[in-house]
Write a protein that holds these residues in place. Structure first.
Motif, short mmCIF file in Angstrom:
data_model
loop_
_atom_site.label_atom_id
_atom_site.label_comp_id
_atom_site.label_asym_id
_atom_site.label_seq_id
_atom_site.Cartn_x
_atom_site.Cartn_y
_atom_site.Cartn_z
N PRO A 131 -26.85 4.98 -0.97
CA PRO A 131 -25.92 5.32 -2.05
C PRO A 131 -25.46 4.08 -2.81
CG PRO A 131 -24.81 5.40 0.06
CD PRO A 131 -26.24 5.10 0.35
N TYR A 132 -25.23 4.25 -4.10
CA TYR A 132 -24.71 3.17 -4.93
C TYR A 132 -23.27 3.41 -5.34
CZ TYR A 132 -28.98 0.50 -5.55
OH TYR A 132 -30.06 -0.30 -5.34
N GLY A 133 -22.86 4.64 -5.42
CA GLY A 133 -21.47 4.92 -5.78
C GLY A 133 -21.33 6.15 -6.64
N LYS A 134 -20.09 6.60 -6.75
CA LYS A 134 -19.77 7.78 -7.56
C LYS A 134 -19.36 7.35 -8.95
CE LYS A 134 -18.17 10.49 -3.64
NZ LYS A 134 -17.05 11.17 -3.03
N ASP A 135 -19.52 8.27 -9.87
CA ASP A 135 -19.11 8.07 -11.26
C ASP A 135 -19.68 6.78 -11.86
OD1 ASP A 135 -17.89 8.98 -13.57
OD2 ASP A 135 -16.10 7.77 -13.22
N THR A 136 -20.98 6.62 -11.63
CA THR A 136 -21.70 5.48 -12.20
C THR A 136 -23.04 6.00 -12.72
OG1 THR A 136 -22.40 3.20 -11.79
CG2 THR A 136 -22.76 4.78 -10.00
N SER A 137 -23.86 5.12 -13.26
CA SER A 137 -25.17 5.52 -13.78
C SER A 137 -26.24 4.58 -13.25
CB SER A 137 -25.16 5.49 -15.31
OG SER A 137 -25.06 4.16 -15.77
N ILE A 138 -27.47 4.99 -13.40
CA ILE A 138 -28.59 4.15 -12.97
C ILE A 138 -28.58 2.85 -13.75
CG2 ILE A 138 -31.10 3.99 -12.83
CD1 ILE A 138 -31.11 7.09 -12.51
N ALA A 139 -28.32 2.93 -15.05
CA ALA A 139 -28.30 1.73 -15.89
C ALA A 139 -27.26 0.73 -15.41
CB ALA A 139 -28.04 2.12 -17.35
N GLU A 140 -26.14 1.22 -14.88
CA GLU A 140 -25.08 0.33 -14.41
C GLU A 140 -25.41 -0.33 -13.08
OE1 GLU A 140 -21.55 2.74 -14.32
OE2 GLU A 140 -21.41 2.83 -16.49
N VAL A 141 -26.18 0.34 -12.22
CA VAL A 141 -26.45 -0.21 -10.89
C VAL A 141 -27.79 -0.93 -10.77
CG1 VAL A 141 -24.96 1.49 -9.77
CG2 VAL A 141 -27.41 1.93 -9.95
N ALA A 142 -28.72 -0.65 -11.66
CA ALA A 142 -30.05 -1.27 -11.57
C ALA A 142 -29.99 -2.71 -12.04
CB ALA A 142 -31.05 -0.48 -12.40
N ASP A 143 -30.71 -3.53 -11.33
CA ASP A 143 -30.72 -4.95 -11.68
C ASP A 143 -32.04 -5.35 -12.35
OD1 ASP A 143 -32.28 -4.60 -9.46
OD2 ASP A 143 -31.54 -6.36 -8.40
N SER B 293 -36.71 13.51 -15.82
CA SER B 293 -35.92 13.42 -17.05
C SER B 293 -35.56 11.99 -17.42
CB SER B 293 -34.67 14.28 -16.94
OG SER B 293 -33.88 13.84 -15.86
N ALA B 294 -35.45 11.10 -16.45
CA ALA B 294 -35.24 9.67 -16.69
C ALA B 294 -34.01 9.37 -17.53
CB ALA B 294 -36.48 9.04 -17.30
N ASP B 295 -32.93 10.12 -17.30
CA ASP B 295 -31.67 9.87 -18.00
C ASP B 295 -30.91 8.79 -17.24
OD1 ASP B 295 -29.28 9.85 -19.33
OD2 ASP B 295 -28.88 12.00 -19.08
N ILE B 296 -31.10 7.53 -17.64
CA ILE B 296 -30.50 6.41 -16.92
C ILE B 296 -29.01 6.24 -17.21
CG2 ILE B 296 -32.69 5.20 -16.70
CD1 ILE B 296 -31.74 3.35 -18.97
N ASP B 297 -28.49 6.94 -18.22
CA ASP B 297 -27.07 6.85 -18.57
C ASP B 297 -26.25 8.01 -18.01
OD1 ASP B 297 -27.34 4.43 -20.07
OD2 ASP B 297 -28.27 5.61 -21.67
N LYS B 298 -26.88 8.94 -17.33
CA LYS B 298 -26.19 10.08 -16.74
C LYS B 298 -25.25 9.59 -15.64
CE LYS B 298 -27.28 14.42 -14.40
NZ LYS B 298 -28.41 15.23 -13.89
N VAL C 133 -44.07 0.58 -2.34
CA VAL C 133 -42.89 1.37 -2.03
C VAL C 133 -42.60 2.30 -3.20
CG1 VAL C 133 -40.40 1.26 -1.62
CG2 VAL C 133 -41.89 -0.45 -0.62
N MET C 134 -42.36 3.57 -2.90
CA MET C 134 -41.94 4.50 -3.94
C MET C 134 -40.42 4.41 -4.04
SD MET C 134 -42.61 8.60 -4.40
CE MET C 134 -44.36 8.42 -4.39
N VAL C 135 -39.95 4.29 -5.27
CA VAL C 135 -38.52 4.17 -5.55
C VAL C 135 -38.12 5.37 -6.39
CG1 VAL C 135 -36.73 2.75 -6.60
CG2 VAL C 135 -38.74 1.65 -5.57
N ILE C 136 -37.13 6.12 -5.92
CA ILE C 136 -36.65 7.29 -6.65
C ILE C 136 -35.14 7.15 -6.82
CG2 ILE C 136 -36.47 9.80 -6.73
CD1 ILE C 136 -38.78 8.82 -4.23
N TYR C 137 -34.69 7.07 -8.06
CA TYR C 137 -33.25 7.05 -8.35
C TYR C 137 -32.81 8.49 -8.55
CZ TYR C 137 -32.96 1.98 -9.01
OH TYR C 137 -32.95 0.62 -8.81
N LEU C 138 -31.71 8.85 -7.88
CA LEU C 138 -31.15 10.19 -7.98
C LEU C 138 -29.74 10.09 -8.55
CD1 LEU C 138 -32.45 10.04 -4.70
CD2 LEU C 138 -32.56 12.41 -5.40
N VAL C 139 -29.38 11.06 -9.37
CA VAL C 139 -28.01 11.20 -9.85
C VAL C 139 -27.56 12.60 -9.46
CG1 VAL C 139 -26.46 11.20 -11.84
CG2 VAL C 139 -28.41 9.61 -11.78
N ASP C 140 -26.47 12.65 -8.71
CA ASP C 140 -25.97 13.92 -8.17
C ASP C 140 -27.08 14.68 -7.44
OD1 ASP C 140 -23.38 13.42 -9.05
OD2 ASP C 140 -23.74 14.38 -10.99
#
Length: 137
Positions: free
Chosen positions: A59-71, A87-92, A108-115
């Motif tokens: 987990p990266y955190g609540k009420d954030t987005s992929i764009a905010e946590v990805a480096d 859908s690739a909505d990085i600002d969701k 390595v397969m990397v999958i970003y999940l939101v909710d």
């Protein structure tokens, strides 16, 4: 157990068996409806054979987005994910998690999940840093 009648022993064993059966059915139902099972089913449509237990979910955190946590620059992985049907909505905004699965010794397969819904999915070559769509093993 010498003072217990055989009828009582059978009743206790029957009750224990019923409880065990209920627990197994409950586990199957919970596991089949989990978001990790849905995620692995989706990954497996691309020809892989992954089970929920093989995913490393962080987990990266609540009420954030992929764009905010990805480096990293997400433009390439966003395009790769869209081509694979994500859908690739990085600002969701929401609960952001990353699921990692070792495809082989170098990838390595990397999958970003939101909710708990997959947004980005790609493969990263750990030796070269190259990213690939999940359609390529």
């Amino acid at each position: 157990m010498d003072g217990i009648s055989s009828k009582t022993k059978r009743s206790v064993l029957l009750a224990a068996g019923i409880i065990l059966l209920i627990a197994v059915v409950w586990l199957i139902i919970l596991e089949s409806t989990s978001y990790t099972r849905a995620l692995t089913n989706r990954i497996n449509t691309f020809g892989y054979n992954v089970s929920p237990g093989e995913l490393d979910i962080r987990p990266y955190g609540k009420d954030t987005s992929i764009a905010e946590v990805a480096d990293r620059d997400l433009s390439l992985v966003t395009a790769l994910s869209i081509d694979c049907g994500f859908s690739a909505d990085i600002d969701k905004k929401g609960l952001v998690e990353v699921a990692l699965w070792r495809v082989d010794s170098e990838k390595v397969m990397v999958i970003y999940l939101v909710d708990r819904s997959p947004e980005l999915a790609f493969i990263e070559d750990t030796a070269t840093g190259e990213v690939l769509p999940i359609t390529k093993k």
